[in-house]
Structure formats: structure tokens, C-alpha cells
Write a protein that holds these residues in place. Sequence first.
Motif, PDB file in Angstrom:
ATOM      1  N   LEU A 124      28.825  42.981  34.087  1.00 48.35           N
ATOM      2  CA  LEU A 124      29.848  42.087  34.630  1.00 48.35           C
ATOM      3  C   LEU A 124      31.082  42.465  35.144  1.00 48.35           C
ATOM      4  O   LEU A 124      32.018  41.453  35.265  1.00 48.35           O
ATOM      5  N   LEU A 125      30.994  43.863  35.331  1.00 50.75           N
ATOM      6  CA  LEU A 125      32.555  44.517  35.665  1.00 50.75           C
ATOM      7  C   LEU A 125      32.711  43.853  37.108  1.00 50.75           C
ATOM      8  O   LEU A 125      31.733  43.726  37.867  1.00 50.75           O
ATOM      9  N   GLY A 126      33.969  43.465  37.534  1.00 46.03           N
ATOM     10  CA  GLY A 126      34.193  42.904  38.509  1.00 46.03           C
ATOM     11  C   GLY A 126      35.835  42.598  39.002  1.00 46.03           C
ATOM     12  O   GLY A 126      36.378  43.567  38.302  1.00 46.03           O
ATOM     13  N   GLY A 127      36.047  41.848  39.825  1.00 43.80           N
ATOM     14  CA  GLY A 127      37.551  41.717  40.076  1.00 43.80           C
ATOM     15  C   GLY A 127      37.853  42.581  41.076  1.00 43.80           C
ATOM     16  O   GLY A 127      37.199  43.134  41.902  1.00 43.80           O
ATOM     17  N   ALA A 128      39.268  42.789  41.301  1.00 43.79           N
ATOM     18  CA  ALA A 128      39.798  43.841  42.270  1.00 43.79           C
ATOM     19  C   ALA A 128      39.864  45.468  41.989  1.00 43.79           C
ATOM     20  O   ALA A 128      40.142  45.820  40.956  1.00 43.79           O
ATOM     21  N   PHE A 144      28.004  51.901  42.199  1.00 43.78           N
ATOM     22  CA  PHE A 144      28.912  51.014  42.542  1.00 43.78           C
ATOM     23  C   PHE A 144      28.611  49.953  43.482  1.00 43.78           C
ATOM     24  O   PHE A 144      29.042  48.974  43.223  1.00 43.78           O
ATOM     25  N   GLY A 145      27.683  50.175  44.208  1.00 46.95           N
ATOM     26  CA  GLY A 145      27.235  49.130  45.289  1.00 46.95           C
ATOM     27  C   GLY A 145      26.432  48.063  44.582  1.00 46.95           C
ATOM     28  O   GLY A 145      25.890  46.936  45.344  1.00 46.95           O
ATOM     29  N   ARG A 146      26.084  48.146  43.295  1.00 41.67           N
ATOM     30  CA  ARG A 146      25.371  47.045  42.446  1.00 41.67           C
ATOM     31  C   ARG A 146      26.538  46.178  41.737  1.00 41.67           C
ATOM     32  O   ARG A 146      25.961  45.095  41.048  1.00 41.67           O
ATOM     33  N   LEU A 147      27.852  46.195  41.747  1.00 44.46           N
ATOM     34  CA  LEU A 147      28.700  45.581  41.134  1.00 44.46           C
ATOM     35  C   LEU A 147      28.804  44.253  41.911  1.00 44.46           C
ATOM     36  O   LEU A 147      29.709  44.285  42.676  1.00 44.46           O
ATOM     37  N   SER A 148      28.188  43.251  41.409  1.00 45.79           N
ATOM     38  CA  SER A 148      28.278  42.055  42.342  1.00 45.79           C
ATOM     39  C   SER A 148      29.514  41.130  41.969  1.00 45.79           C
ATOM     40  O   SER A 148      29.584  40.197  42.910  1.00 45.79           O
ATOM     41  N   LEU A 153      37.918  45.765  47.357  1.00 48.52           N
ATOM     42  CA  LEU A 153      37.683  47.114  47.363  1.00 48.52           C
ATOM     43  C   LEU A 153      38.542  47.716  48.430  1.00 48.52           C
ATOM     44  O   LEU A 153      38.116  47.637  49.551  1.00 48.52           O
ATOM     45  N   ARG A 154      39.548  48.525  48.049  1.00 49.80           N
ATOM     46  CA  ARG A 154      40.447  49.287  49.053  1.00 49.80           C
ATOM     47  C   ARG A 154      40.215  50.850  48.641  1.00 49.80           C
ATOM     48  O   ARG A 154      40.537  51.014  47.619  1.00 49.80           O
ATOM     49  N   LEU A 155      39.884  51.573  49.343  1.00 46.04           N
ATOM     50  CA  LEU A 155      39.512  53.048  49.208  1.00 46.04           C
ATOM     51  C   LEU A 155      40.782  53.858  49.864  1.00 46.04           C
ATOM     52  O   LEU A 155      41.187  53.785  50.814  1.00 46.04           O
ATOM     53  N   PRO A 156      40.953  54.890  49.023  1.00 47.30           N
ATOM     54  CA  PRO A 156      41.880  55.953  49.666  1.00 47.30           C
ATOM     55  C   PRO A 156      41.025  56.672  51.060  1.00 47.30           C
ATOM     56  O   PRO A 156      39.786  56.696  51.137  1.00 47.30           O
ATOM     57  N   PRO A 157      41.790  57.355  51.618  1.00 48.65           N
ATOM     58  CA  PRO A 157      41.267  58.063  52.833  1.00 48.65           C
ATOM     59  C   PRO A 157      40.087  58.760  52.562  1.00 48.65           C
ATOM     60  O   PRO A 157      40.103  59.687  51.590  1.00 48.65           O
ATOM     61  N   GLY A 158      39.081  58.982  53.534  1.00 49.47           N
ATOM     62  CA  GLY A 158      38.003  59.693  53.354  1.00 49.47           C
ATOM     63  C   GLY A 158      36.812  59.421  52.364  1.00 49.47           C
ATOM     64  O   GLY A 158      36.115  60.063  52.293  1.00 49.47           O
ATOM     65  N   VAL A 159      37.184  58.082  51.512  1.00 48.56           N
ATOM     66  CA  VAL A 159      36.302  57.577  50.870  1.00 48.56           C
ATOM     67  C   VAL A 159      35.426  56.419  51.307  1.00 48.56           C
ATOM     68  O   VAL A 159      35.919  55.465  51.555  1.00 48.56           O
ATOM     69  N   ILE A 165      25.355  48.603  50.569  1.00 51.93           N
ATOM     70  CA  ILE A 165      26.637  47.558  49.880  1.00 51.93           C
ATOM     71  C   ILE A 165      26.219  46.330  49.615  1.00 51.93           C
ATOM     72  O   ILE A 165      26.892  45.517  49.170  1.00 51.93           O
ATOM     73  N   ALA A 166      24.969  45.762  49.770  1.00 50.04           N
ATOM     74  CA  ALA A 166      24.151  44.440  49.851  1.00 50.04           C
ATOM     75  C   ALA A 166      24.570  43.810  48.575  1.00 50.04           C
ATOM     76  O   ALA A 166      24.463  42.863  48.120  1.00 50.04           O
ATOM     77  N   GLY A 167      24.384  45.050  47.421  1.00 48.21           N
ATOM     78  CA  GLY A 167      24.285  44.384  46.039  1.00 48.21           C
ATOM     79  C   GLY A 167      25.801  43.920  45.580  1.00 48.21           C
ATOM     80  O   GLY A 167      26.042  43.098  44.595  1.00 48.21           O
ATOM     81  N   MET A 168      26.803  44.144  46.333  1.00 44.34           N
ATOM     82  CA  MET A 168      28.226  43.671  46.328  1.00 44.34           C
ATOM     83  C   MET A 168      28.422  42.215  46.770  1.00 44.34           C
ATOM     84  O   MET A 168      29.371  41.955  47.468  1.00 44.34           O
ATOM     85  N   THR A 169      27.674  41.415  46.110  1.00 44.66           N
ATOM     86  CA  THR A 169      27.522  40.019  46.840  1.00 44.66           C
ATOM     87  C   THR A 169      28.984  39.113  46.643  1.00 44.66           C
ATOM     88  O   THR A 169      28.897  38.117  47.409  1.00 44.66           O
ATOM     89  N   GLY A 170      29.758  39.705  45.797  1.00 45.40           N
ATOM     90  CA  GLY A 170      31.102  38.730  45.405  1.00 45.40           C
ATOM     91  C   GLY A 170      32.151  39.304  46.420  1.00 45.40           C
ATOM     92  O   GLY A 170      33.304  38.644  46.384  1.00 45.40           O
ATOM     93  N   LEU A 171      31.872  40.422  47.137  1.00 49.79           N
ATOM     94  CA  LEU A 171      33.090  41.163  47.796  1.00 49.79           C
ATOM     95  C   LEU A 171      33.558  40.273  48.914  1.00 49.79           C
ATOM     96  O   LEU A 171      32.756  39.659  49.651  1.00 49.79           O
TER      97      LEU A 171
END
Length: 314
Positions: A124-128, A144-148, A153-159, A165-171
Motif C-alpha cells: 500500500l506504500l505510495g504517494g510522492a 521499488f518498481g512494484r509500488l503501484s 518519483l524524483r531521483l538525485p543525479p545518477g540514480v 517500471i511497469a508495476g508503478m501503475t499510479g506514477l
Amino acid sequence: MKGVEIVEGQAYFSGSTAELQRALAAGELDACGSLVVEGKLNALPPEIGRLTRLRELVLDTDTLQTIDPAIFACAGLVKLVVHSNQIKELPAGGWGRLARLEQLEFAGAKALRGLPEDLGAAALLGGAFDLLPQTKLTALPRSFGRLSRVTLLRLPPGVAAPDPIAGMTGLRELRVRAVATLPEDLGALQELRFVDACECPITRLPASIGGASALRSLSLGRTLVTTLPDSVCERAGAARSGSAADAADGAAGGDRAGAADAAALAADGDRAPAGEPGDAGGRPADLPAARSAGGDRGELGGVLAALGERVVFE
């Protein structure tokens, strides 16, 4: 305040690790639904596992270095906030037990070097997830790619973004910097609206990108991208057909969103003539002209018209 204060089920603690350990062992916090921990703690002790009724835990202390895995016994936990800038890792091995966890915040945990491999088991983990402050992160766990339920998702440089990523259906929004690739299955995300890959040394877009039907903004400034995938060209043609259909419906008094408004790459211009980039054969459009002197829509033809300013070159 030092010690424990409880107001209508909301508990506040300030003190040392040993003092918290004693309060937990004595059962002083057993009935609380929310707990805010402050003070000079260096560890969250194993006695935290006693708090099976706990729904919210806020660890607001700059000295915290470790969280005992016993926290996974807090099965009712809905929200976990970690503000310590000393903690380098979160406990692993039990995130699937936190079946009710919806929110995890660690913006202040700037020393984090990684996330637990099983974090994606918290269904159930989600949000920003704005991870820009976590500059010491080197990668995301594959799970992490399963967190629907993650929406941003904002990532620092290099990450790099999770792949797959298809499992992140709510992104809905993805931002990356200084990474060489985007996930190959990015186009599977039907809620995705914004992709910002500016300043990334990417040379191409995933072939699936045209499948992201809600895409509104694709920022590629200062990248090495010079072509658009066939799926973009195909969507251009489909969106153009949708525009014509919507226009007919509008004339008849209809009012539907339609493909031209809802599609990521809505068509608002003619297709390029045969032999030009983006022709009816669906060849990728050549982009260097668009990146110099503002580009020329006549040269790029229907593909860039189809993008309708949604691809941004800076």
C-alpha cells in the motif's frame, strides 16, 4: 518537555535511547496510536515492536542512526516519518509485514545510502517520493518498481528509474538526472503525465514511449536524443484521427475529451510528406534541427506537430 506526554492517544517522547527503552518496556506507550520521538536518541530500540496499535510514527531527531527491525511488528503502521540526517540505512527484511503502510517520508534523512531491497513488498506504500535530497543514494532496489501507488518519483543525479517500471501503475511524474537510459517499459504507464530527463546523456527514448497515453510533458533538454521511436509516429497518426473525430462530435454538440486531448502526443498538424522524417511509414523524426535555432516544423513534419510542444528542448 522530557519523558512521555500523552494527549488523546497522541504520544510525545523526548529523551535518550535508554529512557525510551524504559518507557516502552513499562508499557507507557502501548495504547497510543501516534508517537512523535524527539531528543538525543542514537537508536530506536527493539521494544518499539510492542506498539501494535501504532498508526503513525515520527522520528524527529538528528542523532538517530539505527532503527531496530522490531519496527516490523508494528503491523498497524500507516505512516512512518524519519527526519534524522545521521541514519544511513533503513531496516530490511520485513516491509511486507507492514501491510497497512501508506506513507514513508525521509526527506531529512540526507545520509541514506540505499533503500531496503524488500521495500516494494509494502503493497500500500505510495504517494510522492521526492528523493532529490538523498544525494548519497546510488540506486533504487528492484522491488521499488512494484509500488503501484507511488504518484511522483524524483531521483538525485545518477540514480536510474526502476527497470522494469511497469508495476508503478499510479506514477504520474518522473524526474531523472545524469542517467544513460530510461526504462524500456516506460510506455506501459497509463497515468504518466510528466517525464523530465533534462541533462541526461541518453541517446534514445524507449521504443514503448508512445504507449504512455496520458503523457503531457517530455523534457529532453541537453540530452543526446536525435530520433523519436516509431511508437511516437504511430501515436501521431492515431491522435490526428482522434482530432478529426472530436471535431465532428463537437459540431454535433458532443463534448468528449477525445484522443487529441487525452493522448500524450496529440496531433495538431499535418503529417510530413513521404521521404521526410516522421513520414507515414512511421520512421523516427530527426531532431538535431529542432535543437538548433529553435527547429523548423516544416522539416520535422507531422511528428513534432503531433508532439504539440510536449517535447521540450532547452
